[in-house]
Write a protein that holds these residues in place. Structure first.
Motif, PDB file in Angstrom:
ATOM      1  N   ARG A 150     110.708 -22.357 116.070  1.00 26.16           N
ATOM      2  CA  ARG A 150     109.602 -23.243 116.676  1.00 26.16           C
ATOM      3  C   ARG A 150     108.519 -22.281 117.266  1.00 26.16           C
ATOM      4  O   ARG A 150     107.931 -22.550 118.252  1.00 26.16           O
ATOM      5  N   ARG A 209     114.195 -24.934 113.098  1.00 32.58           N
ATOM      6  CA  ARG A 209     114.597 -24.417 114.203  1.00 32.58           C
ATOM      7  C   ARG A 209     114.014 -23.234 115.000  1.00 32.58           C
ATOM      8  O   ARG A 209     114.033 -22.814 116.048  1.00 32.58           O
ATOM      9  N   TYR A 232     126.531 -19.263 115.818  1.00 35.67           N
ATOM     10  CA  TYR A 232     125.520 -19.883 115.145  1.00 35.67           C
ATOM     11  C   TYR A 232     125.496 -19.507 113.633  1.00 35.67           C
ATOM     12  O   TYR A 232     126.072 -18.533 113.353  1.00 35.67           O
ATOM     13  N   TYR A 269     113.404 -21.107 119.882  1.00 38.57           N
ATOM     14  CA  TYR A 269     114.192 -20.935 118.660  1.00 38.57           C
ATOM     15  C   TYR A 269     115.770 -21.507 118.992  1.00 38.57           C
ATOM     16  O   TYR A 269     116.334 -21.660 120.090  1.00 38.57           O
ATOM     17  N   GLN A 270     116.101 -22.554 118.022  1.00 40.26           N
ATOM     18  CA  GLN A 270     117.253 -23.285 118.344  1.00 40.26           C
ATOM     19  C   GLN A 270     118.133 -23.164 117.194  1.00 40.26           C
ATOM     20  O   GLN A 270     118.120 -23.968 116.188  1.00 40.26           O
ATOM     21  N   ASN A 292     115.562 -26.499 107.405  1.00 41.72           N
ATOM     22  CA  ASN A 292     116.215 -26.893 108.738  1.00 41.72           C
ATOM     23  C   ASN A 292     116.121 -25.590 109.572  1.00 41.72           C
ATOM     24  O   ASN A 292     116.051 -25.527 110.824  1.00 41.72           O
ATOM     25  N   GLU A 293     116.311 -24.265 108.922  1.00 36.01           N
ATOM     26  CA  GLU A 293     116.394 -23.040 109.404  1.00 36.01           C
ATOM     27  C   GLU A 293     115.084 -22.896 110.098  1.00 36.01           C
ATOM     28  O   GLU A 293     114.690 -22.463 111.125  1.00 36.01           O
TER      29      GLU A 293
END
Lengths: 804, 259
Positions: free
Chosen positions: A465, A463, A585, A531-532, A459-460
């Protein structure tokens, strides 16, 4: 002494297989407890002692400018400062003779290796670096293959320079290379001068205070920062260090918590095996108990017989497990400590672990069997010896009759018989299922922990990208850089970020009162999708945001900063400004060696600091990039273009995404393999439990087996009975383990994540593991029941009918 | 070696077992089965009594009442004046060790102990004699039953008849006044049965009270008193003729020699 005690010796040696099974069952659990608890004690104590021995600094201040000794001496007068040891540590690019690619490393310099004050490094081999020659850090030597006598090429001011390694040094504060640490080299002032730092100038201050507490150290650090600011000397970050506790403690404590839990589960399983076995022995010897009572023996004597038997089992197990666990715990501690660059040469035994081992071997089994022993000893003579036929009480309850009808309706005769046999001794069935189910639940939980770690990392990565991030040594014009990379083969999108070391000041705190929090401010374009991160509270940055920032959840929690709070970011000579926190975050990477980023809109940073259209990092998304080599090729093409344009690259902040993933995988690989090994051990213990229960069942049903033979049952049919019974128990345990594991896996994953890396893992129940455990349960069941089945087939009609 | 209960002969004629209106019921599943339906009888010291009857009629159950192994659903059982229902399980165990010897159909020697140790065991529980004296008495008893040469063997290493003789020796370990035997010859051949019966007769001649459950009518007839249980009640309680006993003993011995 009464002759009855000969029975204990007889029971031990007459059924040697059973004795060995029980002894090794207890020994397995005791070994695990002693080994793991002993390792934990030695590991944590060893880490802390080694840490204290190097006279660790309390504050490590990394400066933005180099300072001379006069400045350092001036700072020693700050109230509360005991002493300051100035040092240097810079990033370098190196390659060995056999390599073509440059790698990132660290070069450390101490002004006087013979007279160090804090964070003492130790010469292990060869000589201290002098006259511009180098030494290599010990872990780096092991991992990267450098030895005294080797030559290393460094990139110095655009040119290549070769240096000779003369010695090997142990540094107490390097990140272990297996966990992603870089190679560390050592030089003297002469050598450092080659890299552009004048002799007598320092970029790092190791400070010790007279009364360490985090608050006191922060206050003193704030005063130092203030005095430096008066001389226009900036501070990048202040790092604080507990003088009593090793920096890696938190990580180790997380692993050892899981290990200790598994050790206790293992002890529990082995004790259940003992309980199961002894219950079966008492059941088998019920008629002997009755006879003893019929001729004058009392319950106390009978109870003592069996308790002494268990005590002897425990003593034999202790004899095996105690030395084995002591050796295991020492060598495992040594291995772990070596990972952290700590020597641990002398064999040590943990007294606490020895006590636990003795209690586990002697007291725990006794307590476990107390109830069945007392119950067995209190049985009346009539109950004990007034049995008829083949012991057929199955079928007396409604449940038994339902089982019988189910088997008769849906199963072939052999399977139906096996199903019924399984429920004849319900107490033993419960204990056996308890062992097997616990093994299954533990296995499934461990597999889910592993998959949760994988999912969290996936998942990291998802996120993140972008494929490549390239850092610059100074500010660069955003339009100019983007124009340069436009058209490079493989570049799909490119954007620039701005990063700057910053100090966070909480509202109400003046600079002099606190050194604040070290952080790295990163400005991201408002429209960026590169980046999210996972947002744990509030929100991520949005187009239109002004002076809003997002900080890490860890930072917010540790410092009681909440969504909506206003904080001040001090950017040194670029000034300070107030920012509002709109979100937190989750940060996965970063182990205490890195400061966690805080994110703000790039445009707002430019407006606040005056750094218009300036960036320090290039973020690139490639076309059809799937492998690390493709990422590396893209990165090299872009770097070549930039270097050709005389743009200085900072390789410390340059990375490929898949490299980061490999780094993260490395960090968790040790834990994952440890958990896997323990899960497998649980399965083996479960199999031993099943084998023991079925073995006792064979002995109990000796007459029945003889009768089966007398009425025409073949060897294969008798064998099938017991194997099928074992397989049915394995399948039952699998069905029981499924829901339990599902309920427990998520809380366990949360606990592990919090203890090890202070985050909530993204939970992923490992469904494929169900198939693996089903196959394992089948294999374990078949293997465990094969030996008892073989024993059953060897019973002759004559033997069985003379059995009473 | 003299037994230490030599006053038994002087007690001949006194009641050693008193049973009054004993009823015993068992519950199996949803059924209640009455095994003993109001039995009353007295056995005097020095008697040799055979309890006979077809299978399932309550013989062994009655014996279990006398030994305290089981308890009546109603009624009283006194042995040597002791009301057995007053004693707890543990007290009963200790009381049995001192007051009676039990011989089982399947011998029930402890497989973990050799014959000598099996005979010593009851004396260890009662602790009347010193360890040395216990061993001496055990050897004496094993010699009496013809097993002195096998005393170090485990039960699994000797025949059924030898095991039963060892079990008799064990029953005599504490020199109890009362010996109770449940089908003592049920698992033995004719010759061995005769040996065991002769042993019992010899003990009775010495003043021991013997109560023996048997399904063997011929053997029962050799016993002075026979009680027949039928449908949980005493069907017959009579003394057999002494001459019949002698004749039948000879027939048994002849049969055994010829086989």
């Amino acid at each position: 002494m009464s002759v009855i005690w000969n029975k204990v010796w007889y029971d031990l040696r007459h059924n040697l297989g059973r004795t060995l099974l029980v002894v090794f069952s207890i020994a397995a659990g005791v070994f695990t407890v002693g080994g793991i608890f002993g390792m934990v004690n030695q590991l944590l104590a060893g880490m802390d002692i080694a840490h204290q021995q190097v006279a660790p600094s309390h504050i490590n201040i990394i400066l933005r400018n180099y300072v001379d000794q006069a400045v350092v001496d001036g700072l020693k007068s700050v109230p509360g400062v005991v002493d300051i040891d100035p040092v240097n540590q810079i990033s370098v690019r190196y390659k060995s003779g056999s390599q073509d690619t440059w790698k990132l490393g660290t070069l450390v310099e101490r002004p006087d290796y013979e007279n160090q004050t804090y964070d003492v490094v130790v010469l292990k081999e060869g000589s201290w670096p002098e006259n511009g020659r180098l030494a290599i850090e010990r872990l780096s030597s092991q991992h990267f293959g450098f030895e005294p006598g080797d030559q290393v090429t460094f990139q110095v001011n655009g040119a290549e320079r070769i240096f000779q390694i003369d010695g090997k040094i142990r540094h107490p504060f390097v990140q272990p290379p297996p966990f992603g640490g870089q190679a560390h080299f050592f030089t003297d002032a002469t050598g450092l001068e080659e890299f552009g730092i004048p002799q007598g100038y320092f970029g790092q201050l190791l400070v010790r205070v007279d009364d360490y507490s985090l608050e006191n150290a922060q206050a003193i650090s704030g005063e130092i920062r203030s005095r430096l600011a008066d001389q226009s000397i900036g501070v990048v970050v202040s790092l604080y260090q507990d003088p009593e506790k090793h920096w890696g403690r938190m990580f180790v404590e997380g692993i050892t918590l899981v290990l200790r839990v598994i050790a206790l589960v293992s002890l529990f399983l082995s004790v259940v095996l003992v309980l199961n076995t002894l219950t079966a022995v008492i059941t088998q010897q019920t008629d002997q108990i009755g006879v003893i009572k019929a001729i004058g023996g009392q319950s106390g004597t009978i109870a003592a017989l069996y308790l002494v038997l268990v005590l002897i089992y425990g003593l034999l197990a202790l004899f095996i497990a105690l030395p084995a666990s002591a050796v295991f715990s020492f060598y495992m501690s040594q291995w772990f400590l070596n990972l952290f660059n700590i020597d641990y040469p002398n064999f040590v035994i943990s007294t606490g672990a020895v006590v636990l081992t003795v209690l586990s071997a002697l007291v725990v089994p006794l307590l476990a069997v107390l109830w069945p022993v007392l119950k067995g000893a209190s049985i009346s003579v009539r109950e004990a010896i007034a049995t008829y036929g083949l012991g057929g009480d199955f079928g007396s309850s409604r449940f038994d009759r339902w089982i019988e009808r189910f088997g008769a309706r849906f199963l072939p005769t052999v399977y139906a018989a096996a199903l019924g046999n399984m429920f004849r001794r319900k107490g033993r069935l419960v204990l056996t299922l308890l062992v097997l189910t616990t093994a299954g639940v533990t296995f499934l939980i461990v597999m889910s922990l592993i998959s949760s770690i994988e999912r969290t990392l996936d998942n990291e990565m998802a996120r993140t990208r972008y494929d490549v991030r390239i850092g610059f040594t100074g500010n660069q014009s955003i339009p100019a850089v983007l124009a340069l990379v436009d058209g490079i083969t493989g570049v799909e999108t490119a954007e620039m970020w701005y990063s700057r070391n910053a100090t966070i000041l909480r509202s109400g705190e003046q600079l002099r009162d606190s050194a604040g929090l070290g952080a790295q401010l990163i400005g991201i374009p408002a429209e960026s999708q590169a980046y999210q991160p996972v947002i744990t509270a509030g929100r991520w940055l949005q187009p239109g945001d002004g002076q809003e920032i997002v900080i890490s959840e860890n930072t917010a929690e540790k410092n009681n900063i909440a969504i909506g709070d206003t904080i001040t970011l001090d950017l040194g000579e670029l000034g300070a400004a107030a920012w509002q926190i709109v979100g937190t975050y989750r940060a996965i990477y970063g182990s205490g060696f890195l400061v966690e980023p805080i994110y703000a809109p790039l445009q707002t940073i430019a407006e606040v600091t005056g750094q218009i259209d300036q960036g320090t990092q290039l973020i690139i998304n490639g076309k059809n990039i799937g492998t690390l080599s493709q990422e590396t090729e893209l990165s090299d093409r872009v770097k070549s273009r930039l270097e050709a344009a005389d743009i200085g690259l900072d390789f410390y902040t340059t990375s490929a995404k898949l490299d980061q993933r490999a780094y993260a995988d490395n960090q968790f690989s040790t834990i994952v393999s440890m958990l896997m090994n323990l899960a497998i051990m649980m399965g083996v213990v479960g199999g031993i439990g099943l084998m023991g229960a079925l073995g006792i069942s064979v002995v109990e049903r000796t007459r029945e087996i003889g009768v089966l033979r007398a009425i025409g049952s073949r060897t294969s049919q008798i064998s099938a009975l017991f194997i099928m019974e074992g397989v049915l128990q394995g399948m039952f345990s699998f069905l029981l383990a499924l829901p339990l594991a599902y309920l427990l896996a998520q809380p366990m994953a949360r606990l592990l994540g919090q203890r090890m890396i202070e985050i909530d893992l993204d939970f992923a129940y490992n469904f494929p593991a169900l198939g693996i455990w089903l196959a394992l349960a089948l294999v374990i069941s078949v293997l465990a029941s094969s030996l008892p089945a073989m024993q059953a087939t060897k019973i002759s009609v004559q033997d069985s009918l003379s059995y009473a | 070696m003299k037994g230490y209960g030599t006053d038994l002969l002087n007690q001949s004629g006194q009641k050693i077992v008193e049973i009054r209106n004993v009823i015993k019921q068992f519950r199996t599943g949803e059924m209640v089965v009455s095994v003993l339906r109001g039995i009353s009888l007295d056995i005097n010291a020095g008697e040799f009594v055979a309890i006979v009857g077809a299978s399932g009629n309550g013989k062994s159950t009655l014996l279990n009442m006398i030994t305290g192994i089981d308890h009546p659903s109603a009624g009283e059982v006194r042995v040597r004046g002791q009301l057995l229902s007053e004693l707890s399980e543990n007290q009963l165990a200790g009381w049995r060790g001192e007051n009676m010897g039990i011989v089982f159909q399947f011998f029930q020697l402890l497989p973990a102990l050799n014959l000598l140790q099996n005979v010593i065991l009851p004396m260890d529980f009662v602790k009347r004699l010193s360890p040395r004296e216990r061993r001496q008495r055990a050897e004496f008893l094993l010699e009496m039953v013809g097993l002195i040469d096998q005393m170090y063997k485990l039960p699994s290493q000797v025949s059924g008849g030898q095991q039963q003789r060892a079990a008799i020796a064990r029953a005599l370990a504490n020199d109890p006044p009362l010996i109770v035997a449940d089908e003592p010859t049920g698992n033995l051949d004719t010759r061995t049965s005769s040996d065991v019966f002769n042993l019992f007769s010899h003990l009775n001649d010495q003043g021991k009270t013997l109560i023996m459950v048997t399904h063997n009518e011929d053997l029962a007839c050799q016993v002075p008193r026979t009680i027949e249980i039928k449908n949980g009640q005493i069907e017959r309680d009579e003394n057999c003729n002494q001459s019949n006993r002698t004749q039948l003993t000879s027939e048994l011995e002849t049969t055994a020699v010829g086989s």
